[in-house]
Design a protein around this motif. Structure first.
Motif, PDB file in Angstrom:
ATOM      1  N   LYS A 214       0.804  -1.319  -0.003  1.00 28.50           N
ATOM      2  CA  LYS A 214       0.045  -0.020   0.041  1.00 28.50           C
ATOM      3  C   LYS A 214       0.932   1.316   0.036  1.00 28.50           C
ATOM      4  O   LYS A 214       0.210   2.248   0.173  1.00 28.50           O
ATOM      5  N   TYR A 215       2.187   1.168  -0.197  1.00 28.93           N
ATOM      6  CA  TYR A 215       2.973   2.335  -0.193  1.00 28.93           C
ATOM      7  C   TYR A 215       3.761   2.335  -1.346  1.00 28.93           C
ATOM      8  O   TYR A 215       3.937   3.552  -2.006  1.00 28.93           O
ATOM      9  N   VAL A 216       3.905   1.350  -2.272  1.00 24.35           N
ATOM     10  CA  VAL A 216       4.821   1.218  -3.276  1.00 24.35           C
ATOM     11  C   VAL A 216       4.327   0.485  -4.561  1.00 24.35           C
ATOM     12  O   VAL A 216       3.673  -0.946  -4.141  1.00 24.35           O
ATOM     13  N   PRO A 217       4.149   0.774  -5.726  1.00 25.53           N
ATOM     14  CA  PRO A 217       3.308  -0.063  -6.738  1.00 25.53           C
ATOM     15  C   PRO A 217       4.422  -1.148  -7.112  1.00 25.53           C
ATOM     16  O   PRO A 217       5.744  -0.807  -7.568  1.00 25.53           O
ATOM     17  N   ILE A 218       4.184  -2.302  -6.777  1.00 23.32           N
ATOM     18  CA  ILE A 218       4.916  -3.293  -7.173  1.00 23.32           C
ATOM     19  C   ILE A 218       4.983  -3.787  -8.660  1.00 23.32           C
ATOM     20  O   ILE A 218       4.027  -4.014  -9.241  1.00 23.32           O
ATOM     21  N   GLY A 219       6.293  -3.893  -9.075  1.00 21.13           N
ATOM     22  CA  GLY A 219       6.308  -4.476 -10.343  1.00 21.13           C
ATOM     23  C   GLY A 219       7.530  -5.117 -10.545  1.00 21.13           C
ATOM     24  O   GLY A 219       8.370  -5.428  -9.670  1.00 21.13           O
ATOM     25  N   TYR A 220       7.592  -5.920 -11.838  1.00 17.72           N
ATOM     26  CA  TYR A 220       8.992  -6.541 -12.178  1.00 17.72           C
ATOM     27  C   TYR A 220       9.138  -6.444 -13.835  1.00 17.72           C
ATOM     28  O   TYR A 220       8.365  -6.162 -14.343  1.00 17.72           O
ATOM     29  N   HIS A 221      10.425  -6.321 -14.186  1.00 14.22           N
ATOM     30  CA  HIS A 221      10.735  -6.294 -15.658  1.00 14.22           C
ATOM     31  C   HIS A 221      10.438  -7.601 -16.138  1.00 14.22           C
ATOM     32  O   HIS A 221      10.879  -8.588 -15.811  1.00 14.22           O
ATOM     33  N   GLY A 222       9.584  -7.543 -17.465  1.00 15.21           N
ATOM     34  CA  GLY A 222       9.281  -8.704 -18.195  1.00 15.21           C
ATOM     35  C   GLY A 222      10.151  -9.100 -19.518  1.00 15.21           C
ATOM     36  O   GLY A 222      11.192  -8.246 -19.272  1.00 15.21           O
ATOM     37  N   ARG A 223       9.637  -9.639 -20.351  1.00 11.42           N
ATOM     38  CA  ARG A 223      10.623  -9.865 -21.547  1.00 11.42           C
ATOM     39  C   ARG A 223       9.907  -9.419 -22.739  1.00 11.42           C
ATOM     40  O   ARG A 223       8.890  -9.954 -23.088  1.00 11.42           O
ATOM     41  N   ALA A 224      10.579  -8.296 -23.485  1.00  6.99           N
ATOM     42  CA  ALA A 224       9.747  -7.662 -24.500  1.00  6.99           C
ATOM     43  C   ALA A 224       9.759  -8.324 -25.704  1.00  6.99           C
ATOM     44  O   ALA A 224       8.775  -8.446 -26.507  1.00  6.99           O
ATOM     45  N   SER A 225      10.758  -9.364 -25.946  1.00  2.22           N
ATOM     46  CA  SER A 225      11.054 -10.155 -27.291  1.00  2.22           C
ATOM     47  C   SER A 225       9.914 -11.090 -27.375  1.00  2.22           C
ATOM     48  O   SER A 225       9.571 -11.489 -28.542  1.00  2.22           O
ATOM     49  N   SER A 226       9.185 -11.509 -26.156  1.00  2.00           N
ATOM     50  CA  SER A 226       8.049 -12.657 -26.300  1.00  2.00           C
ATOM     51  C   SER A 226       6.630 -12.030 -26.324  1.00  2.00           C
ATOM     52  O   SER A 226       5.819 -12.756 -25.996  1.00  2.00           O
TER      53      SER A 226
END
Length: 429
Positions: A155-167
């Protein structure tokens, strides 16, 4: 932020007759994409009713700042334009397609959409997936941490991760069931093979417009100006692979094998009439930190979108059974706004670029009927879904086809759609 003009006029009609009353692509929409007519190379286009208008042939009729950019195989140069130039393009296209004096000039540039192939609208430099659907985060968290489904940072930070653009692939490209390491709770050792718990995720995608220089964050009050448009996004997930690999660093092979997007960029300008206030946070939740809070964004940061997920199995198609609706719900079940996602992404100086893709994360409702993944619907595989023909599904099987749809609706305005985000599963190699 919300610029409503003559292009949104509900009384405006097109000389392209199929556009009038069209469920997704009336003249009030005008989404941009890349397509190839039969026997021809890829080129930019705009969806209008059952047709696609070839934009490379109308450059002389478009604003000077735009026309010369609509000749290549991607829309990256158009996405890089200032928002004012994109609005100018939209207004001119609306005029060309509504004024019958242009009919004879443009008719040869219309192609039946059913005869064309649609492609990715942009060359994607980077793809990032967030986790802002709070009900999905809660529903999944309860399966693993019943007493504490949301971790303290959510509830403090938008959680994310780096995905794979090539797919990343456009709608219609089959998904190959991924192989991977998986270990069920009752197994002593992991094994390698086809995922046994393949799932979909109902998301929206953000197409980044103008970027920012490395080391220069995007202020929250300017974030909307960096969003060129939106799409539907299915972040296919191998849940068994994910459960084994995600600690301590998070998603990896369970997510990077395929991501499906709807191929049309529904512009930020087209969605202006469908903006809503961001739902208030529950009492007791923390206020966003100052860099993530903007009054205007809170007043207009959400969208009046109806989301739907449909499933069709190979047996259902063979028997002529219509696709089954797995879930329906609004897009307002996001804890963070699109602007907050973009601002947070760039807050450390990360440089976003035109054509970058950002996923919202799975959007679910708090109640059954609107869950955005089979992981939630089947309660982790414990309660399989019963389909109309007697089949059941806990997770996806080979031959299954999943379709995501979104429709924007608001009183006094013509509804617009995103087009289908569809793919079916083929066996692992």
């Amino acid at each position: 932020m919300s610029l409503i003009d003559e292009t949104h006029d509900p009384s405006r009609t097109s000389w392209v007759e199929s556009a009038n009353g069209h469920g997704e692509f009336p003249i009030q929409n005008l989404p941009l994409g890349i397509f190839s007519p039969p026997g021809h190379h890829v080129r930019p286009g705009v969806a209008i009713g059952d047709y696609i208008l070839e934009l490379s042939g109308v450059g002389a009729l478009l604003p000077d700042a735009v026309g010369h950019l609509l000749t290549g195989p991607t829309l990256n140069p158009v996405l890089a334009l200032p928002a004012a130039d994109r609005r100018g393009l939209r207004r001119r296209l609306s005029d060309l397609l509504s004024n019958p004096t242009h009919r004879e000039t443009l008719r040869p540039l219309l192609h039946r959409a059913a005869d064309c192939v649609v492609h990715l609208p942009a060359a994607i430099g980077d793809y990032t997936d967030f986790y802002v659907g709070i009900h999905h985060a809660t529903n999944v968290g309860k399966q693993f941490r019943p007493d504490n489904p949301l971790l303290p940072n959510y509830k403090y930070v938008p959680i994310g991760y780096h995905g794979r653009a090539s797919s990343v692939r456009p709608s219609g490209v089959p998904v190959v069931r991924p192989n991977g390491q998986r270990k069920a709770p009752d197994e002593e050792r992991p094994s390698f093979g086809p995922s046994r718990r393949l799932d979909y995720e109902l998301e929206l995608g953000i197409w980044v417009g103008q970027g920012n220089a490395l080391g220069r964050p995007i202020p929250i009050g300017e974030a909307q100006g960096h969003i060129a448009g939106y799409c539907l996004l299915n972040d296919w997930s191998a849940r068994d692979v994910q459960a084994w690999e995600y600690q301590p660093l998070g998603p990896f092979l369970a997510k990077n094998f395929h991501t499906t997007v709807s191929p049309w960029i529904v512009t930020a300008e087209a969605l202006a009439p469908f903006r809503l206030a961001q739902p208030p946070r529950p009492e007791g939740d923390p206020q966003p930190l100052p860099y993530l809070f903007d009054e205007e964004d809170q007043r207009q940061g959400a969208f009046a979108l109806e989301l739907e997920v449909l499933l069709s199995t190979a047996q259902m198609r063979a028997d002529g059974v219509a696709p089954f609706t797995l879930s329906q719900g609004p897009a307002t079940n996001m804890y963070w706004t699109m602007a907050q996602i973009v601002t947070h992404h760039a807050s450390n100086g990360c440089n976003l670029q035109p054509g970058d893709l950002i996923g919202t994360g799975t959007i679910s409702t708090a109640e059954a009927g609107g869950f955005g993944s089979l992981l939630e619907i089947s309660q982790g595989g414990k309660v399989p879904v019963s389909l109309p023909n007697g089949e059941t599904r806990a997770f996806l099987e080979d031959g299954d086809e999943v379709t995501l749809r979104a429709t924007a609706r608001a009183a006094g305005h013509v509804p617009i759609g995103f087009g289908a985000c569809t793919a079916f599963i083929i066996p692992a190699p």
